[in-house]
Design an enzyme around this catalytic site. Structure first.
Site, PDB file in Angstrom:
ATOM      1  N   LYS A  89      19.976 110.805   8.344  1.00  0.00           N
ATOM      2  CA  LYS A  89      19.392 109.462   8.288  1.00  0.00           C
ATOM      3  C   LYS A  89      20.126 108.518   7.338  1.00  0.00           C
ATOM      4  O   LYS A  89      20.140 107.315   7.531  1.00  0.00           O
ATOM      5  CB  LYS A  89      17.916 109.550   7.921  1.00  0.00           C
ATOM      6  CG  LYS A  89      17.095 110.107   9.073  1.00  0.00           C
ATOM      7  CD  LYS A  89      15.643 109.728   8.946  1.00  0.00           C
ATOM      8  CE  LYS A  89      14.890 110.065  10.222  1.00  0.00           C
ATOM      9  NZ  LYS A  89      14.717 111.534  10.385  1.00  0.00           N
ATOM     10  N   GLU A 111       9.662 101.534   8.010  1.00  0.00           N
ATOM     11  CA  GLU A 111       8.495 102.328   8.379  1.00  0.00           C
ATOM     12  C   GLU A 111       8.901 103.777   8.235  1.00  0.00           C
ATOM     13  O   GLU A 111      10.079 104.115   8.348  1.00  0.00           O
ATOM     14  CB  GLU A 111       8.077 102.050   9.824  1.00  0.00           C
ATOM     15  CG  GLU A 111       8.843 102.837  10.900  1.00  0.00           C
ATOM     16  CD  GLU A 111      10.328 102.503  10.988  1.00  0.00           C
ATOM     17  OE1 GLU A 111      10.703 101.374  10.615  1.00  0.00           O
ATOM     18  OE2 GLU A 111      11.114 103.378  11.413  1.00  0.00           O
ATOM     19  N   SER A 378      20.818 118.570  12.131  1.00  0.00           N
ATOM     20  CA  SER A 378      20.499 117.240  11.612  1.00  0.00           C
ATOM     21  C   SER A 378      19.999 117.226  10.178  1.00  0.00           C
ATOM     22  O   SER A 378      20.161 116.230   9.473  1.00  0.00           O
ATOM     23  CB  SER A 378      19.483 116.556  12.532  1.00  0.00           C
ATOM     24  OG  SER A 378      18.338 117.365  12.698  1.00  0.00           O
TER      25      SER A 378
HETATM   26  C1  LIG Z   1      14.101 112.158  11.455  1.00  0.00           C
HETATM   27  C2  LIG Z   1      14.792 113.411  11.777  1.00  0.00           C
HETATM   28  C3  LIG Z   1      15.091 113.770  13.110  1.00  0.00           C
HETATM   29  C4  LIG Z   1      14.654 112.949  14.295  1.00  0.00           C
HETATM   30  O1  LIG Z   1      15.197 111.691  14.373  1.00  0.00           O
HETATM   31  P1  LIG Z   1      16.310 111.294  15.437  1.00  0.00           P
HETATM   32  O2  LIG Z   1      16.348 109.829  15.377  1.00  0.00           O
HETATM   33  O3  LIG Z   1      15.863 111.829  16.772  1.00  0.00           O
HETATM   34  O4  LIG Z   1      17.568 111.943  15.007  1.00  0.00           O
HETATM   35  C5  LIG Z   1      15.794 114.936  13.338  1.00  0.00           C
HETATM   36  N1  LIG Z   1      16.156 115.745  12.325  1.00  0.00           N
HETATM   37  C6  LIG Z   1      15.884 115.452  11.041  1.00  0.00           C
HETATM   38  C7  LIG Z   1      16.329 116.396   9.979  1.00  0.00           C
HETATM   39  C8  LIG Z   1      15.199 114.276  10.722  1.00  0.00           C
HETATM   40  O5  LIG Z   1      14.918 113.996   9.438  1.00  0.00           O
END
Ligand SMILES: *Cc1c(COP(=O)(O)O)cnc(C)c1O
Length: 394
Positions: A89, A111, A378
């Site tokens: 993020k 948000e 992610s």
């Molecule tokens: C917020 C988040 C997501 C989901 O958000 P996307 O916009 O779909 O990438 C996925 N993995 C993690 C670790 C997150 O914090």
């Protein structure tokens, strides 16, 4: 066809479904982003912060033990979990807060659901010395106390939202309301590839660094392109960040993994692409979880970051044209994914990312032996330890 078009359409999806009062704002934002993105000074500032502050490039790591477990797959992990604040993020918040400063804004709002986007925004606002207010559902404030404390420690104000289901979708409504009221000095930082144009495009451009790096790294390691890309999909920003730079590589198959929650049949899930229908939410047209008369249905996932009833419009478009495939994985399967990656590689994934890991079990059964996969890891799982522990018995 180049997407998005001038009005922000990805085929029949996307666009700007907003009250007239917001249109001038969105046009101004688009103009500023377009100019900045072509300005070497802005790009240099963005790249420098990604490298020196956030920790890019992230590794593309060949997960040999995990691959041996699957037998048919050769898995490479794109390690977004190793970034500052623990997830992808921050790529986006660095880009947007830099833009806010450049536009002379005095205040940033955001948000947040689980608090991850709120923390990433508060972090960069502290760094760039700009006021930050984060809208968060009262329900989420209770569930995610640690991230609330983090945001406050970073100097942000957390504003409780008591309307509706008191969760993410209501915080987004409140943030939009605030933005309309305080147009002149306020910049609204959206956390994923959703919302009205130019957000889905802008956030994609910021997150595309994931796929650009991964493509170069994979080519360097193997001399070819991967067979599959796999990523979890909440709003869709980490997945789109990985997918987009491979769009024209026809041999590379893209798989987005949504949250099936307690099972698609129970209705308690977040699979907007798998089980939703086209509709309008938060200023954009995309696939949504809704009742037959168009009321938004509350989403569920054990992973707070996937718990959103909509999805970015570009994913709806990729699904429609068959460029990407979307599947889903249950809460229970995601927990197994956490255990699998932890035990085989010594890497504890975020519950969101664990959905992608878990899907490899299914992919391994149908993929040609020797198939290569880039999986977007992610985020890291520290934030989920409480849920993971209690989840062992669900
Ligand atoms: C917020 C988040 C997501 C989901 O958000 P996307 O916009 O779909 O990438 C996925 N993995 C993690 C670790 C997150 O914090």
């Amino acid at each position: 066809m180049k997407v998005p078009d001038q009005q922000g359409h990805f085929g029949k999806y996307g666009g700007q479904y907003v009250p007239e009062t917001l249109m001038a704002l969105l046009e101004d934002l688009e103009k500023n982003f377009r100019q900045s993105w072509q300005d070497p000074a802005y790009k240099k500032a963005f790249k420098t912060l990604l490298r020196e502050y956030a920790g890019r490039p992230t590794n593309l790591y060949e997960a040999q033990r995990l691959s041996r477990y699957f037998e048919t797959l050769k898995v490479y992990l794109k390690r977004e979990d190793m970034l500052h604040t623990g997830a992808h993020k921050i790529n986006n918040t660095i880009g947007q807060v830099l833009l806010a400063k450049r536009m002379g804004k005095k205040r940033v709002i955001a948000e947040t659901g689980a608090g991850q986007h709120g923390v990433a925004t508060a972090t960069v606002c502290a760094l760039m010395d700009i006021r930050c207010e984060v809208y968060m559902g009262a329900e989420d404030i209770e569930r995610q106390a640690l991230n609330v404390d983090r945001m406050r420690l970073l100097g942000a104000k957390v504003v409780p939202v008591n309307s509706g289901s008191r969760t993410l979708k209501d915080s987004m409504n409140e943030a939009i309301r605030d933005w309309v009221t305080n147009v002149r000095d306020t910049f609204y930082v959206i956390g994923t590839v959703a919302g009205p144009h130019p957000y889905p495009w802008m956030v994609r451009e910021f997150q595309a660094v994931i796929g650009q790096e991964a493509r170069t790294q994979f080519l360097k390691k193997t001399g070819k392109l991967p067979d599959y890309l796999v990523a979890c999909v909440g709003g869709g920003s980490n997945a789109m960040g990985l997918f987009h730079p491979f769009f024209n590589d026809k041999g590379v198959r893209m798989i987005g993994v949504e949250a099936a929650g307690r099972g698609i049949k129970t209705g308690q899930h977040s699979a907007a692409l798998g089980a939703g229908a086209a509709g309008v939410l938060h200023g954009t047209k995309s696939k949504l979880l809704q009742t037959p008369d168009g009321q938004i249905v509350i989403a569920h996932s054990i992973a707070a970051g996937l718990d959103y009833p909509g999805v970015g419009p570009e994913h709806s478009y990729y699904q429609q044209i068959g460029r990407a495939e979307y599947v889903s994985v249950t809460d229970q399967e995601a927990i197994s994914g956490v255990h699998l990656l932890s035990r085989t590689e010594g890497v504890i994934p975020a519950l969101e990312s664990a959905h992608a890991v878990s899907y490899l079990e299914k992919l391994a059964k149908k993929a040609k032996p020797g198939s290569s996969v880039i999986l977007c890891l992610s985020g890291r799982g520290d934030k989920d330890m409480g849920t993971i522990k209690s989840g062992q018995s669900i």
